[in-house]
Write a protein that holds these residues in place. Structure first.
Motif, PDB file in Angstrom:
ATOM      1  N   VAL A 130      47.214  38.787  47.794  1.00 18.74           N
ATOM      2  CA  VAL A 130      47.792  37.997  46.541  1.00 18.74           C
ATOM      3  C   VAL A 130      46.961  38.629  45.375  1.00 18.74           C
ATOM      4  O   VAL A 130      47.460  37.856  44.234  1.00 18.74           O
ATOM      5  N   GLU A 131      46.014  39.246  45.143  1.00 19.36           N
ATOM      6  CA  GLU A 131      45.158  39.830  44.166  1.00 19.36           C
ATOM      7  C   GLU A 131      45.682  40.904  43.567  1.00 19.36           C
ATOM      8  O   GLU A 131      46.654  41.833  44.034  1.00 19.36           O
ATOM      9  N   PRO A 132      45.529  41.205  42.259  1.00 22.51           N
ATOM     10  CA  PRO A 132      46.047  42.620  41.650  1.00 22.51           C
ATOM     11  C   PRO A 132      45.524  43.808  42.365  1.00 22.51           C
ATOM     12  O   PRO A 132      44.471  43.743  43.104  1.00 22.51           O
ATOM     13  N   THR A 133      46.157  44.765  42.521  1.00 19.12           N
ATOM     14  CA  THR A 133      45.886  46.183  43.038  1.00 19.12           C
ATOM     15  C   THR A 133      45.323  47.076  42.244  1.00 19.12           C
ATOM     16  O   THR A 133      44.818  48.110  42.680  1.00 19.12           O
ATOM     17  N   ARG A 134      45.260  46.867  40.846  1.00 19.12           N
ATOM     18  CA  ARG A 134      44.775  47.875  40.018  1.00 19.12           C
ATOM     19  C   ARG A 134      43.776  47.279  38.996  1.00 19.12           C
ATOM     20  O   ARG A 134      44.384  46.305  38.237  1.00 19.12           O
ATOM     21  N   TYR A 135      42.684  47.690  38.684  1.00 17.63           N
ATOM     22  CA  TYR A 135      41.783  47.297  37.716  1.00 17.63           C
ATOM     23  C   TYR A 135      41.291  48.313  36.847  1.00 17.63           C
ATOM     24  O   TYR A 135      41.171  49.538  37.376  1.00 17.63           O
ATOM     25  N   HIS A 136      41.250  48.164  35.317  1.00 14.31           N
ATOM     26  CA  HIS A 136      40.890  49.258  34.573  1.00 14.31           C
ATOM     27  C   HIS A 136      40.062  48.543  33.626  1.00 14.31           C
ATOM     28  O   HIS A 136      40.272  47.609  32.778  1.00 14.31           O
TER      29      HIS A 136
END
Length: 228
Positions: free
Chosen positions: A127-133
């Motif tokens: 349920v967490e984001p799959t992409r971090y920038h």
């Protein structure tokens, strides 16, 4: 309910573990060899794998690396179960991609607790984001891809989990105990020196971007964008 694959060449032990896993409300499939285990993962979907290390044919190390290389199984939690208790074997198992390591003879209750913990982590990750920038660092957890300063970086599964843990909490300080629990679970085989060693290797692989992983003396680490 989760689907759990047990890869274990000792049929009686496999059945004992399976019985207790079913009592927890999960579905179980047994493979009595490494080759059979890889075939089942290729043909079916599983939420967790319990993997014996010493097996005829393909060893647990080889099976673990095979699971991590395949996109379908790259993120399935793996608990390695083995009679090998040396530090070198434990580290090799974790570096091959295992999420946890249980030494025979083990307590069934302990194994069930470890299974429960890994399934909870997996459920949270879905349920967490799959992409971090952040800055020159991109972490794509779905594709299992790291881009640092426009270069694709190859990390081991444990290094990837460590970096993911840091970037998910970017700007926050994480204690070594936080990292130990989030990356290695309840494993008693890992200490703070091992965490420091993994952080050093992670920084080296990331190059200049590795400076974003900052040491908080006497406590732990945090990942924070560098001032430009």
């Amino acid at each position: 309910m989760a689907r759990i694959l047990i890869i274990e060449d000792e049929a009686e032990l496999a059945e004992l573990v399976a019985l207790n896993v079913v009592r927890e409300g999960h579905e179980v499939v047994i493979a009595l060899s490494g080759e059979e285990g890889l075939e089942k993962v290729d043909a079916e979907d599983f939420d967790l794998v319990i993997l014996d290390l010493m097996m005829p044919g393909l060893t647990g190390f080889e099976v673990c690396r095979g699971l991590r290389r395949a996109e379908k199984s790259a993120r399935i939690p793996i608990i390695m179960v083995t009679a090998c208790s040396s530090e070198a074997d434990r580290v090799s198992g974790l570096e091959a991609g295992a999420d946890d390591y249980v030494v025979k003879p083990f307590s069934i209750r302990e194994l069930m607790l470890r299974i429960r913990a890994k399934l909870q982590i997996k459920q949270k990750e879905t349920v967490e984001p799959t992409r971090y920038h952040i800055g020159q660092l991109i972490v794509d957890t779905e594709r299992h891809q790291i881009i640092a300063d426009h270069r694709e970086i190859n990390l081991t599964i444990t290094e990837f989990k460590l970096l993911t843990c840091l970037i998910r909490s970017a700007g926050r300080v994480l204690s070594r105990d936080n990292l130990l629990n989030d990356v290695w679970g309840d494993s008693s085989e890992i200490d703070h020196r091992t965490i420091d060693s993994y952080v050093t290797r992670l920084r080296t692989k990331l190059g200049d971007v590795g400076d974003m992983v900052q040491t908080i003396r006497g406590f732990g680490y945090k990942l924070e964008q560098l001032n430009q």
